[in-house]
Scaffold this motif. Structure first.
Motif, mmCIF file in Angstrom:
data_model
loop_
_atom_site.group_PDB
_atom_site.id
_atom_site.type_symbol
_atom_site.label_atom_id
_atom_site.label_comp_id
_atom_site.label_asym_id
_atom_site.label_seq_id
_atom_site.Cartn_x
_atom_site.Cartn_y
_atom_site.Cartn_z
ATOM 1 N N LEU A 232 0.812 -1.211 0.000
ATOM 2 C CA LEU A 232 0.000 0.000 0.000
ATOM 3 C C LEU A 232 0.850 1.266 0.000
ATOM 4 O O LEU A 232 0.342 2.361 -0.033
ATOM 5 C CB LEU A 232 -0.911 0.008 1.216
ATOM 6 N N GLY A 233 2.142 1.048 0.094
ATOM 7 C CA GLY A 233 3.009 2.213 0.079
ATOM 8 C C GLY A 233 3.320 2.747 1.447
ATOM 9 O O GLY A 233 4.139 3.630 1.604
ATOM 10 N N GLU A 234 2.659 2.209 2.437
ATOM 11 C CA GLU A 234 2.967 2.676 3.787
ATOM 12 C C GLU A 234 4.231 1.994 4.276
ATOM 13 O O GLU A 234 4.645 0.960 3.750
ATOM 14 C CB GLU A 234 1.799 2.325 4.725
ATOM 15 N N GLU A 235 4.742 2.577 5.333
ATOM 16 C CA GLU A 235 5.967 1.988 5.860
ATOM 17 C C GLU A 235 5.692 0.632 6.489
ATOM 18 O O GLU A 235 6.496 -0.271 6.422
ATOM 19 C CB GLU A 235 6.572 2.922 6.907
ATOM 20 N N MET A 236 4.520 0.542 7.084
ATOM 21 C CA MET A 236 4.136 -0.740 7.658
ATOM 22 C C MET A 236 2.674 -0.965 7.326
ATOM 23 O O MET A 236 1.831 -0.145 7.634
ATOM 24 C CB MET A 236 4.336 -0.731 9.166
ATOM 25 N N ASN A 237 2.404 -2.069 6.692
ATOM 26 C CA ASN A 237 1.032 -2.380 6.336
ATOM 27 C C ASN A 237 0.264 -2.782 7.577
ATOM 28 O O ASN A 237 0.764 -3.524 8.416
ATOM 29 C CB ASN A 237 0.995 -3.527 5.326
ATOM 30 N N SER A 238 -0.937 -2.333 7.647
ATOM 31 C CA SER A 238 -1.763 -2.725 8.789
ATOM 32 C C SER A 238 -3.129 -3.173 8.278
ATOM 33 O O SER A 238 -3.566 -2.783 7.193
ATOM 34 C CB SER A 238 -1.904 -1.569 9.788
ATOM 35 N N GLU A 239 -3.720 -3.995 9.064
ATOM 36 C CA GLU A 239 -4.978 -4.589 8.640
ATOM 37 C C GLU A 239 -5.849 -4.806 9.863
ATOM 38 O O GLU A 239 -5.355 -5.154 10.930
ATOM 39 C CB GLU A 239 -4.702 -5.939 7.966
ATOM 40 N N THR A 240 -7.134 -4.630 9.651
ATOM 41 C CA THR A 240 -8.053 -4.877 10.754
ATOM 42 C C THR A 240 -8.433 -6.349 10.761
ATOM 43 O O THR A 240 -8.719 -6.928 9.724
ATOM 44 C CB THR A 240 -9.321 -4.033 10.591
ATOM 45 N N LEU A 241 -8.394 -6.917 11.944
ATOM 46 C CA LEU A 241 -8.707 -8.341 12.062
ATOM 47 C C LEU A 241 -10.192 -8.557 11.884
ATOM 48 O O LEU A 241 -11.008 -7.755 12.342
ATOM 49 C CB LEU A 241 -8.277 -8.849 13.439
ATOM 50 N N LYS A 242 -10.527 -9.649 11.221
ATOM 51 C CA LYS A 242 -11.939 -10.008 11.084
ATOM 52 C C LYS A 242 -12.259 -11.056 12.131
ATOM 53 O O LYS A 242 -11.556 -12.053 12.260
ATOM 54 C CB LYS A 242 -12.192 -10.591 9.698
#
Lengths: 931, 97
Positions: free
Chosen positions: A660-670
């Motif tokens: 995504l271009g961010e330094e660290m990808n983050s994701e919300t847990l389902k």
């Protein structure tokens, strides 16, 4: 005459087949004959009395002319000869009539044949007397006579010959002759052949006959004369069935020696006689009349009650019931307590070394109510010593290593596959990694006797100027994540990830690169609701900050000389990926307290050679080595988390396909499943080491067992009167787990044995327990570590009974048993949930002990409990064939079940009613007893 | 007459577990039985002897006493003996059936 005859016969014997032919005789012989003729005066001169035969005298010249000279052409034996007719006619015409022959001139001239028969008469008195046949008939008669005479003569001669009988001398030809002679080997067969002659006289119906139709349709005639040979049928092939002659023979063997025999004596019983005697019959009747009622009573009683039955063996149904129950206790082995450093501190986290036995790391934090700087978090953080101690069995008083930490450590975890690495989580959100390479091995060598130790101490005292190199126990963290990239709040739990795979920057599991033997990743969860993935193998994208103190860098350099981490790994520790957990009830982050990931297959092989030793030495350190296995499939992207609000969550994530271009990808847990049965912060979330689907959670005063696949509800949960602080699965029995309580007791549960209360409650400490840590030492003895609030880490022996997989029947796999129990529980939960579908929220709010009892009982009843009393009644009636009662009982049972279900409904809606509760308890009691 | 005796015996025989019923006279000769001949003779001979012996024991102990009933409990059977002056009634029962 006799002499002559004899002579003649000899002559004829010499020439049996005499013919009328000319023979030359010697003169002497003729003369002899002449003399004989002359001398034989007795000979009768007799004429042949045949018509046509004339007697005449022929002169010698005539004889010669005609060819009938005596002694030349004719002889006494053969007097007859043929003369040529032409010659005679020629003679008759030529000669004069002087000769006697002219008398027969006419008949001779008329003679039809060519030859005329002439015979010399031997018996005549005058010589040269001849017979002549003038007619054919005469000739014929004479010839017949001649033949007759010859035959007669021959007969007479042969009868005169004297034959001597001699013995037959065989020369060997007899055999051949005999062989050639057909002989009958069997009686000749008589054959009768007949043809049906009935058609002979029947009217003939002519019809077309094709030549080819029949076998003898045509006959071939050869142009030349052909003689057909008729072969007489002489042989007939006939089959004869050869049957061996029936033979019947019997042999009887007599045993020459006496054999052992038995005899059975038999009571001689006479046929029962009819009672004829009137008197006797009456007395019998009398007797029976007296005795039979008593006898009948006794017999009836006997048939109902067995008065003499021995009941004692029946009292024991199972062998283990007879044994006096052995009191199982967890006896203490050691306790680790550093009085100097850790006074008044609380063990916040502890971890057994997975590969080295007897090594445990404990993190100490200040007690909340510590006087002086209480409630001042900043002061605490700044001034207190934040210690992580590594203890060993060899020394219970002094820790082996002292790990330094900048902040309070809330989570500790050894790497399960790299024995030198330990990760820790700080209250500041930072992650620490300690490198224990060679640090622990040094103290391993210290295995000296007391005398030697004393001597060594004395030497050290004398050498005051030296610094003990081996006693350098202080270890600084090898890696500290910078605050910039760390959690914003305290780290609560750390879990290492599978070494076979790694989570990429995009948050997906991926296979390792070929140059990497194992991945070095771990997860941390924090109060701020985030889960970070850390990768020690990842190369830092940033250069290390320059403002780092020189000394620290030196130290680092020193470490990396012989450390587990390479220089590149040391660069900067920053998280790899980030998950965010959002609170299901309110917007915002869900503060997390525990985290768990699916276990990866990893076995430990014993490296230390133990040999055959009589005694198991606890203090001896056994070294294990991880044995990596082939893993085929990528692990599922799922994680189990427990929140401080009491949620137990089974969450998944997907990861990204693109950066995504961010330094660290983050994701919300389902969240796949989210249960909030706990009434406090979830303090423990453990996956069963035996069953991958089984999760134990402890939070508040509730602990629950969850099963993967059952959403939102644990399959089993219990509420305690005291708060629970921690829990852990037993490493040996699948159904067993430990719960630590705030009142200093541990509960040992085994839901295969009983599920309503713990099998063992043992008070261990006077103060609240903070954690419970089972450890596997070896096959003989095993221990469990319990940390408490006073900073004491106590180690207890696991009783042998709790190390067996199944206490009753070890052959039966406890695992399958448990699976069965779990399935039942699962069904229960399903029924429970289904029943309260319309009112689910309320149903889930039942967090009391009764809830579960109620579930179980209800389920038992629903299953028409085969061992319930009502059902027994029904079965009884059905078996005894009382159909009417059976139907009635069945109806009653059905009604009962319905009413009970109805009560359940009310109970679920309105809360426990006293009466329903009692009834349920009673039923459950009944059910348990019948079990 | 005889049929009435047989009726009584049959009634006893009809109880659960009863193997056989025998009536023996004082000489030990079976008079009526529901069992086969050999067994009957065996039981009759032996039990009547035992019964006589038991009676003499009871009488020797107390001359005014008399034996009224004798029960022999074995592992397989229970033999119940009702002795009288003239006859003995023997019932063999299998109570564990």
């Amino acid at each position: 005459m006799a002499k002559e005859l004899k002579f003649q016969s000899t002559v004829t014997a010499e020439q049996p087949n005499s013919e009328i032919k000319k023979r030359k005789r010697s003169e002497a012989q003729i003369e002899e004959w002449e003399t004989i003729r002359r001398q034989s005066t007795t000979v009768e001169d007799k004429d042949l009395n045949i018509e046509g035969v004339m007697r005449l005298t022929l002169s010698v010249e005539m004889q010669r002319f005609l060819g009938c000279v005596f002694g030349e052409h004719v002889s006494p034996e053969m007097p007859w000869t043929n003369i040529k007719k032409e010659q005679l006619q020629a003679y008759l015409t030529a000669e004069t009539e002087k000769s006697e022959i002219f008398a027969v001139k006419e008949p001779l001239m008329e003679f039809p044949g060519t030859e005329i028969l002439v015979g010399y008469i031997c018996s005549a008195k005058e010589p040269n007397q001849f017979y002549i046949c003038t007619t054919e008939a005469a000739k014929k008669t004479v010839l017949e006579m001649i033949i007759k005479d010859e035959a007669e003569q021959e007969r007479r001669v042969s009868s005169y010959i004297y034959k001597v009988c001699q013995e037959w001398n065989p020369l060997g030809s007899g055999k051949e002759v005999e062989d050639n002679q057909p002989k009958h080997a069997r009686p000749l067969l008589e054959m009768q052949t007949w043809a049906a002659a009935s058609h002979l006289n029947q009217p003939v119906m002519f019809q077309d006959r094709n030549v080819d139709d029949v076998q003898d349709g045509y006959v071939k005639f050869d142009p030349r004369r052909h003689k057909y040979v008729t072969v007489t049928r002489k042989r007939t092939d006939i089959a004869v069935q050869a049957v061996p002659e029936k033979c019947l023979s019997v042999a009887q063997t007599d045993t020459p020696l006496p054999s052992n025999i038995w005899t059975q004596y038999e009571f001689h019983a006479d046929a029962q006689k009819e009672i004829e005697d009137e008197e006797l019959s009456r007395s019998i009747k009398q007797f029976l009349h007296e005795k039979s009622p008593q006898m009948a009573d006794l017999v009836r009683y006997n048939s109902v009650f067995d008065l003499y039955k021995v009941d004692y063996p029946d009292l024991v149904t199972a062998g283990h019931d007879v044994q006096v129950p052995k009191k199982i206790i967890y006896s203490e082995y050691q306790s680790f307590m550093d009085v100097r450093n850790c006074k008044g501190k609380v063990i916040s986290a502890a971890a057994w070394h997975p590969m080295w036995t007897g090594v445990v790391a404990c993190a100490y934090i200040d007690h909340m109510q510590n006087d002086g700087i209480e409630n001042d978090v900043i002061l605490q953080d700044v001034f207190s010593t934040n210690l992580v101690l590594i203890w060993s069995f060899m020394d219970a008083l002094n820790p082996k290593l002292l790990l330094r930490s900048p902040r309070k450590v809330h989570a500790l975890q050894f790497s399960p596959y790299n024995e030198n690495l330990m990760a820790g989580g700080c209250s500041s959100g930072q992650v620490l990694v300690w490198d224990l390479c060679d640090k622990l091995k040094v103290e391993e060598d210290i295995s000296l006797s007391d005398d030697k130790l004393k001597y060594r101490h004395a030497l050290h005292d004398l050498m005051g100027w030296t610094r003990p190199t081996t006693r350098n126990r202080l270890v600084n963290p090898a890696l500290i994540s910078s605050l910039e990239f760390s959690h914003s709040s305290s780290i609560m739990d750390i879990k290492w990830l599978s070494p076979y795979y790694e989570i990429s920057h995009l948050g997906r599991y991926q296979e390792l690169k070929s140059n990497q033997p194992t991945s070095l990743q771990f997860l941390t969860c924090s109060e701020d609701g985030s889960v970070f993935v850390w990768d020690l193998n990842a190369r830092g994208s940033r250069r290390p900050p320059k403002m780092k103190p020189k000394r620290r860098r030196e130290y680092k350099f020193m470490v990396r000389q012989r450390g587990a981490l390479s220089y590149k790994q040391m660069a900067v520790l920053k998280p790899h990926y980030k998950f965010v957990a959002e609170s299901p009830s309110s917007k915002g982050c869900l503060p997390l307290s525990v985290i768990a990931v699916e276990a990866f297959p990893l076995r430990y092989m014993l490296q230390t050679q133990t040999g055959f030793r009589r005694k198991f030495n606890m203090t001896e350190r056994l070294l294990y080595k991880p044995e990596f296995q082939q893993v085929k499939s990528l692990p599922k992207s799922k994680v189990y988390i427990g929140s401080m609000e009491g949620h137990v969550i089974h969450a998944t994530w997907e990861g990204y396909e693109f950066n995504l271009g961010e330094e660290m990808n983050s994701e919300t847990l389902k969240f796949k499943s989210c249960g909030d049965q706990h009434d406090g912060s979830v303090s423990a979330l453990c996956l069963s080491p035996f069953n991958k689907k089984l999760i134990l959670t402890v939070g508040g005063s509730v602990f629950g067992i969850w099963r993967d696949g059952i959403k939102n509800v644990p399959v089993l949960w219990r509420t305690s009167s005291v708060m629970l602080t921690s829990g852990a699965w037993s490493l040996f029995r699948p159904s067993m787990f430990y719960i630590a309580r705030v009142d200093g007791a541990i509960e040992v549960w085994d839901f295969l044995v009983q599920s309503n209360k713990p099998v063992l409650v043992q008070s261990i400490s006077g103060s609240a327990l903070t954690g419970i840590y089972p450890s596997r030492l070896g096959p003989v003895q095993n221990i469990i570590g319990v940390s408490d609030i006073t900073g004491n880490f106590r180690i207890f022996f696991v009783p042998q009974e709790h190390m067996k997989s199944d206490p009753r029947n070890e052959t039966v796999k406890a695992d399958t048993n448990m699976e069965m129990v779990l399935k039942e529980l699962e069904e229960t939960v399903n029924i429970f949930v289904e029943h309260y579908k319309e009112n689910e929220e309320k149903a889930l709010m039942f967090k009391t002990n009764n809830t579960f009892e109620y579930q179980v009982n209800w389920k038992e009843l629903l299953a028409e409990g085969k061992n319930r009393r009502h059902v027994i009644d029904v079965e009884l009636y059905r078996n005894t064939g009382r159909i009417d009662r059976y139907h009635k009982a069945k109806q009653e049972l059905k009604e009962k079940l319905d009413s009970l279900q109805g009560k359940k409904g009310e109970y679920g809606k309105q809360g426990p009613s006293r009466r329903g509760d009692l009834q349920l308890k009673k039923l459950s009691h009944l059910g348990r007893r019948e079990k | 007459m005889a049929s009435e005796v047989e009726e009584t015996m049959k009634r006893i025989q009809s109880h659960k577990g009863v193997v056989g019923t025998i009536v023996v006279n004082s000489e030990g000769i079976p008079i009526k039985t529901t069992m086969d001949n050999t067994t009957t003779v065996q039981y009759a001979g032996l039990i009547s002897q035992l019964s006589d012996k038991a009676r003499s024991v009871v009488r020797d102990l107390d001359p005014t006493n008399d034996l009224t009933f004798l029960r022999i409990r074995s592992r397989k059977h229970e033999i119940m003996v009702a002795p009288d002056k003239e006859f003995i009634l023997i019932v063999i029962q299998n109570p564990t059936e």
